[in-house]
Design a protein around this motif. Structure first.
Motif, short mmCIF file in Angstrom:
data_model
loop_
_atom_site.label_atom_id
_atom_site.label_comp_id
_atom_site.label_asym_id
_atom_site.label_seq_id
_atom_site.Cartn_x
_atom_site.Cartn_y
_atom_site.Cartn_z
N ASP A 109 -12.21 -0.56 -7.13
CA ASP A 109 -13.39 -0.23 -7.95
C ASP A 109 -13.05 0.86 -8.95
N LEU A 110 -12.34 1.89 -8.51
CA LEU A 110 -11.99 2.98 -9.42
C LEU A 110 -10.97 2.53 -10.46
N ALA A 111 -10.11 1.58 -10.08
CA ALA A 111 -9.12 1.05 -11.03
C ALA A 111 -9.74 0.06 -12.00
N GLY A 112 -10.90 -0.49 -11.63
CA GLY A 112 -11.54 -1.49 -12.47
C GLY A 112 -10.93 -2.86 -12.32
N GLN A 113 -10.07 -3.05 -11.33
CA GLN A 113 -9.42 -4.33 -11.11
C GLN A 113 -8.71 -4.31 -9.76
N SER A 114 -8.43 -5.51 -9.24
CA SER A 114 -7.60 -5.60 -8.04
C SER A 114 -6.15 -5.36 -8.44
N LEU A 115 -5.41 -4.63 -7.63
CA LEU A 115 -4.04 -4.30 -7.96
C LEU A 115 -3.09 -5.39 -7.48
N ASP A 118 3.58 -7.10 -6.46
CA ASP A 118 4.77 -7.93 -6.46
C ASP A 118 5.95 -7.12 -5.94
N ASP A 119 7.16 -7.69 -6.02
CA ASP A 119 8.33 -7.02 -5.46
C ASP A 119 8.58 -5.66 -6.09
N ALA A 120 8.40 -5.55 -7.40
CA ALA A 120 8.65 -4.28 -8.09
C ALA A 120 7.69 -3.20 -7.62
N HIS A 121 6.42 -3.56 -7.45
CA HIS A 121 5.42 -2.59 -6.99
C HIS A 121 5.69 -2.17 -5.55
N LEU A 122 6.04 -3.14 -4.70
CA LEU A 122 6.32 -2.82 -3.31
C LEU A 122 7.52 -1.90 -3.18
N ALA A 123 8.56 -2.16 -3.95
CA ALA A 123 9.75 -1.30 -3.89
C ALA A 123 9.43 0.10 -4.37
N ALA A 124 8.65 0.21 -5.46
CA ALA A 124 8.31 1.54 -5.99
C ALA A 124 7.44 2.32 -5.01
N ALA A 125 6.68 1.64 -4.18
CA ALA A 125 5.77 2.31 -3.25
C ALA A 125 6.48 2.86 -2.02
N LEU A 126 7.76 2.54 -1.83
CA LEU A 126 8.49 3.03 -0.67
C LEU A 126 8.98 4.46 -0.85
N ASP A 127 9.00 4.95 -2.06
CA ASP A 127 9.45 6.32 -2.33
C ASP A 127 8.67 6.83 -3.52
N ILE A 128 7.49 7.38 -3.27
CA ILE A 128 6.60 7.81 -4.35
C ILE A 128 6.91 9.24 -4.74
N LEU A 162 -7.32 10.49 -4.61
CA LEU A 162 -6.11 9.82 -4.16
C LEU A 162 -6.15 8.34 -4.54
N ALA A 163 -7.30 7.71 -4.41
CA ALA A 163 -7.43 6.31 -4.79
C ALA A 163 -7.12 6.12 -6.27
N ILE A 164 -7.61 7.03 -7.11
CA ILE A 164 -7.34 6.95 -8.55
C ILE A 164 -5.84 7.10 -8.82
N GLU A 165 -5.20 8.07 -8.17
CA GLU A 165 -3.77 8.29 -8.41
C GLU A 165 -2.94 7.11 -7.92
N LEU A 166 -3.34 6.48 -6.81
CA LEU A 166 -2.64 5.29 -6.35
C LEU A 166 -2.75 4.17 -7.38
N ALA A 167 -3.96 3.99 -7.92
CA ALA A 167 -4.16 2.96 -8.95
C ALA A 167 -3.32 3.26 -10.18
N ARG A 168 -3.31 4.51 -10.62
CA ARG A 168 -2.52 4.88 -11.79
C ARG A 168 -1.04 4.62 -11.55
N CYS A 170 0.33 2.43 -9.53
CA CYS A 170 0.57 1.00 -9.53
C CYS A 170 0.57 0.44 -10.95
N LEU A 171 -0.40 0.86 -11.76
CA LEU A 171 -0.50 0.36 -13.13
C LEU A 171 0.65 0.87 -14.00
N GLU A 172 1.12 2.08 -13.71
CA GLU A 172 2.27 2.61 -14.45
C GLU A 172 3.51 1.77 -14.18
N VAL A 173 3.69 1.35 -12.94
CA VAL A 173 4.82 0.48 -12.60
C VAL A 173 4.71 -0.83 -13.37
N ALA A 174 3.49 -1.37 -13.47
CA ALA A 174 3.28 -2.65 -14.16
C ALA A 174 3.62 -2.52 -15.64
#
Length: 295
Positions: A109-115, A118-128, A162-168, A170-174
């Motif tokens: 909801d805060l991101a305005g979209q479902s996140l 994919d593989d790139a996002h999952l890999a980036a999320a292992l070491d934030i 925290l929800a906003i920063e997680l969305a940001r 994820c979108l930055e990776v995209a």
């Protein structure tokens, strides 16, 4: 214990707070043998920040997506999206982690979209490496340890941030370019150099190590790891400092062995990165680790 009895990892929740959209827990793990575990998340975003040093060689991978052999370095902050299962391998040790579960609907909801994960996002999320996410998690840790006036509202506000920063994140990776990152062997060389507890390497040294210009190194690293190489070096150094503190080394010894000009300059850098002085960190985490499981 009988000779053939297997020692199994144990987990204990030391403190827990829950408010709108977020559940935050301080969890203590005792890991007597090397592990190969799976962590499935049905709902919500699982955010894990290790407050003490993570066991050496901790790595994670998504077997159903990547197969059983691809494992990436697990940083002191990682995120598992809803509906995913992360396999973790690592060594022995004891650790204390902050584990937050964030409502997926709140994030989307805060991101305005479902996140998209994919593989790139999952890999980036292992070491934030996000400094903003790190600061929020330290603030949540403080609230869970010592709930203050109107803690429910405070925790809900921190959860929304925290929800906003997680969305940001994820979108930055995209938005990052598909190409232009560093090759795997160069990233491994950098990690191997940073595993040394001596003074931090200069950009010139790392560029020579990778046979790149400084500009190529800094640009490629940001594409690969979603943070600056300077921030990454600082995070890895503080992880090493945590490990040395828990091993009983003095602040003075750590400061000079890691190339700081003085113990006070090391203390300043540690407080900025970890949110507590070296002595406070050692006392607090030492008490947490010594507390009997189930007490």
């Amino acid at each position: 214990m009988m000779p053939d009895e297997v020692q199994r990892p144990s987990m204990s929740v030391d403190a827990r707070l829950e408010s709108d959209g977020i559940c935050a827990q301080l969890v203590r793990f005792d890991i007597p043998t090397p592990t190969d575990t799976r962590h499935a998340v049905a709902e919500g975003y699982h955010v894990n920040m290790c407050l003490t040093p993570r066991p050496l060689q901790s790595r994670g991978g998504y077997r159903h997506r990547w197969g059983p052999h691809r494992l990436e370095r697990l940083g002191d902050i990682f995120v598992i999206p809803p509906g995913e299962e992360l396999s973790i391998k690592g060594g022995t040790g004891r650790q204390v982690s902050l584990i937050c579960t964030i409502d997926a609907a709140l994030v989307h909801d805060l991101a305005g979209q479902s996140l998209s994960w994919d593989d790139a996002h999952l890999a980036a999320a292992l070491d934030i490496g996000s400094a903003q996410i790190r600061a929020l998690l330290f603030r949540i840790t403080s609230e869970v340890r010592h709930p203050g006036l109107a803690w429910q509202k405070m925790l809900a506000l921190l959860g929304s941030q925290l929800a906003i920063e997680l969305a940001r994140h994820c979108l930055e990776v995209a938005e990052r370019p598909v190409t232009g990152g560093l090759s795997g062997w160069r990233l491994r060389l950098i990690d191997e150099r940073l595993a040394d507890y001596s003074a931090a390497p200069s950009l010139e040294e790392l560029a020579r190590l990778c046979s790149l210009s400084i500009r190529q190194l800094t640009r490629g690293f940001r594409v690969s790891r979603a943070c600056s190489i300077g921030d990454y070096i600082e995070q890895r150094r503080m992880e090493a400092a945590k490990r040395l503190l828990m091993d009983g080394e003095s602040v003075k010894t750590i400061a000079f062995s890691m190339g700081f000009a003085s113990p006070s300059s090391f203390t300043f850098a540690f407080r900025r990165a970890v949110g507590a002085s070296p002595s406070t960190f050692r006392q607090r985490q030492g008490r947490a680790l010594e507390q009997p499981v189930g007490s």
